[in-house]
Design a protein around this motif. Structure first.
Motif, PDB file in Angstrom:
ATOM      1  N   THR A   5       0.847  -1.187   0.000  1.00 35.32           N
ATOM      2  CA  THR A   5       0.000   0.000   0.000  1.00 35.32           C
ATOM      3  C   THR A   5       0.882   1.236   0.000  1.00 35.32           C
ATOM      4  OG1 THR A   5      -1.733  -1.151   1.237  1.00 35.32           O
ATOM      5  CG2 THR A   5      -1.799   1.264   1.253  1.00 35.32           C
ATOM      6  N   ILE A   7       1.694   4.787   0.886  1.00 34.49           N
ATOM      7  CA  ILE A   7       1.274   5.787   1.863  1.00 34.49           C
ATOM      8  C   ILE A   7       1.623   7.164   1.312  1.00 34.49           C
ATOM      9  CG2 ILE A   7       1.433   6.588   4.242  1.00 34.49           C
ATOM     10  CD1 ILE A   7       0.258   3.786   3.938  1.00 34.49           C
ATOM     11  N   ILE A  58      -0.840   7.010  10.961  1.00 38.85           N
ATOM     12  CA  ILE A  58      -1.267   6.188   9.828  1.00 38.85           C
ATOM     13  C   ILE A  58      -2.182   5.087  10.342  1.00 38.85           C
ATOM     14  CG2 ILE A  58      -0.551   4.822   7.843  1.00 38.85           C
ATOM     15  CD1 ILE A  58       2.239   6.029   8.155  1.00 38.85           C
ATOM     16  N   HIS A  59      -3.353   4.966   9.750  1.00 43.21           N
ATOM     17  CA  HIS A  59      -4.320   3.963  10.182  1.00 43.21           C
ATOM     18  C   HIS A  59      -4.176   2.683   9.368  1.00 43.21           C
ATOM     19  CE1 HIS A  59      -8.422   2.108  10.531  1.00 43.21           C
ATOM     20  NE2 HIS A  59      -8.122   2.337  11.792  1.00 43.21           N
ATOM     21  N   ASP A  62      -6.209   0.664   6.065  1.00 48.39           N
ATOM     22  CA  ASP A  62      -6.465   1.485   4.883  1.00 48.39           C
ATOM     23  C   ASP A  62      -5.304   2.409   4.515  1.00 48.39           C
ATOM     24  OD1 ASP A  62      -8.149   2.583   7.395  1.00 48.39           O
ATOM     25  OD2 ASP A  62      -7.230   4.269   6.340  1.00 48.39           O
ATOM     26  N   LYS A  64      -4.713   5.389   5.712  1.00 44.49           N
ATOM     27  CA  LYS A  64      -5.066   6.806   5.743  1.00 44.49           C
ATOM     28  C   LYS A  64      -4.145   7.561   6.695  1.00 44.49           C
ATOM     29  CE  LYS A  64      -8.790  10.100   6.673  1.00 44.49           C
ATOM     30  NZ  LYS A  64     -10.216  10.291   7.056  1.00 44.49           N
ATOM     31  N   HIS A  66      -3.261  10.786   9.044  1.00 43.39           N
ATOM     32  CA  HIS A  66      -3.797  11.903   9.816  1.00 43.39           C
ATOM     33  C   HIS A  66      -2.617  12.781  10.221  1.00 43.39           C
ATOM     34  CE1 HIS A  66      -7.906  10.147  10.845  1.00 43.39           C
ATOM     35  NE2 HIS A  66      -7.287   9.179  10.207  1.00 43.39           N
ATOM     36  N   GLU A 109     -11.435  13.739  13.453  1.00 44.48           N
ATOM     37  CA  GLU A 109     -10.220  14.465  13.072  1.00 44.48           C
ATOM     38  C   GLU A 109     -10.136  15.808  13.797  1.00 44.48           C
ATOM     39  OE1 GLU A 109      -9.489  14.560   8.873  1.00 44.48           O
ATOM     40  OE2 GLU A 109     -10.402  12.607   8.542  1.00 44.48           O
TER      41      GLU A 109
END
Length: 216
Positions: A5, A7, A58-59, A62, A64, A66, A109
């Motif tokens: 993935t 990032i 980083i989540h 997925d 994602k 932040h 958020e």
């Protein structure tokens, strides 16, 4: 087959796991290389300028990103701690001489200030960090004690090789290292009101999700 993935929004930074959760990682972005908060304060005192440091979240799974903070000159943002479904960050503004304890709620958020303190309330920034639970700002100096700065003020005598792991209400968990002749560690539990040792045993503690700790 592996699944890579990409990032986006972060470069030249290695993701590290946030203790206490298996779905969040953090990455460090720095404009002025330093080892820790104490080093950053020393740079500011020496040069009159610290270029800044922040941490991204980083989540998983997925990927994602932040980014609750933007890099600011003379502002140090410590790595996040996981605290009951939200993050807490220690933020120190050297120019304004302000310590901010903040919380970030990933769901909406939203970044909020929990409290602000004057930097002059601490002798120096050596080992100044947040602990849980409850949320506590403390400092382990070389003076043989652990100092609670917020939400209460208290000094607890500890051994020369003891370092704080975390707080659990009125119990303070610490790690103590010794050589006899090989390297070993003990887990020490102290009463936060009296400083007395409640329990001491050989081994290590590892924080896992859902308030689970492994004792090895």
């Amino acid at each position: 087959m592996i699944n890579i993935t990409k990032i986006k929004g972060i470069s030249n930074s290695y993701p590290e796991e946030v203790e206490g959760t298996n779905e969040w990682y953090f990455c460090r972005e720095e404009a002025d290389p330093c080892n820790d908060l104490y080093d950053a304060h020393e740079i500011f005192n020496r040069d009159g300028l610290f270029k800044g440091i922040i941490h991204h979240l980083i989540h998983y799974p997925d990927g994602k990103v932040h980014s609750p903070f933007q890099i600011q000159e003379n502002v140090y943002v410590e790595k996040p701690i996981w605290n009951n479904e939200e993050f807490n960050f220690l933020v120190v503004d050297f120019q304004e001489k302000i310590i901010r304890i903040t919380k970030y709620i990933p769901e909406n958020e939203k970044l909020e200030i929990v409290t602000e303190l004057s930097l002059v309330e601490v002798e120096d920034c050596y080992n100044l960090m947040l602990e849980t639970t409850p949320l506590t700002l403390g400092r382990s100096g070389n003076e043989g004690f652990y100092e609670i700065i917020w939400p209460e003020k208290k000094k607890i005598a500890i051994g020369k090789t003891e370092t704080v792991l975390f707080r659990d209400e009125d119990k303070l968990y610490l790690s103590e290292w010794y050589e006899d002749p090989e390297y070993h560690e003990n887990v020490i539990v102290r009463d936060i009101q009296t400083g007395k040792i409640i329990e001491k045993s050989e081994g290590y503690l590892r924080r896992l999700p859902n308030n689970v700790y492994w004792k090895i």
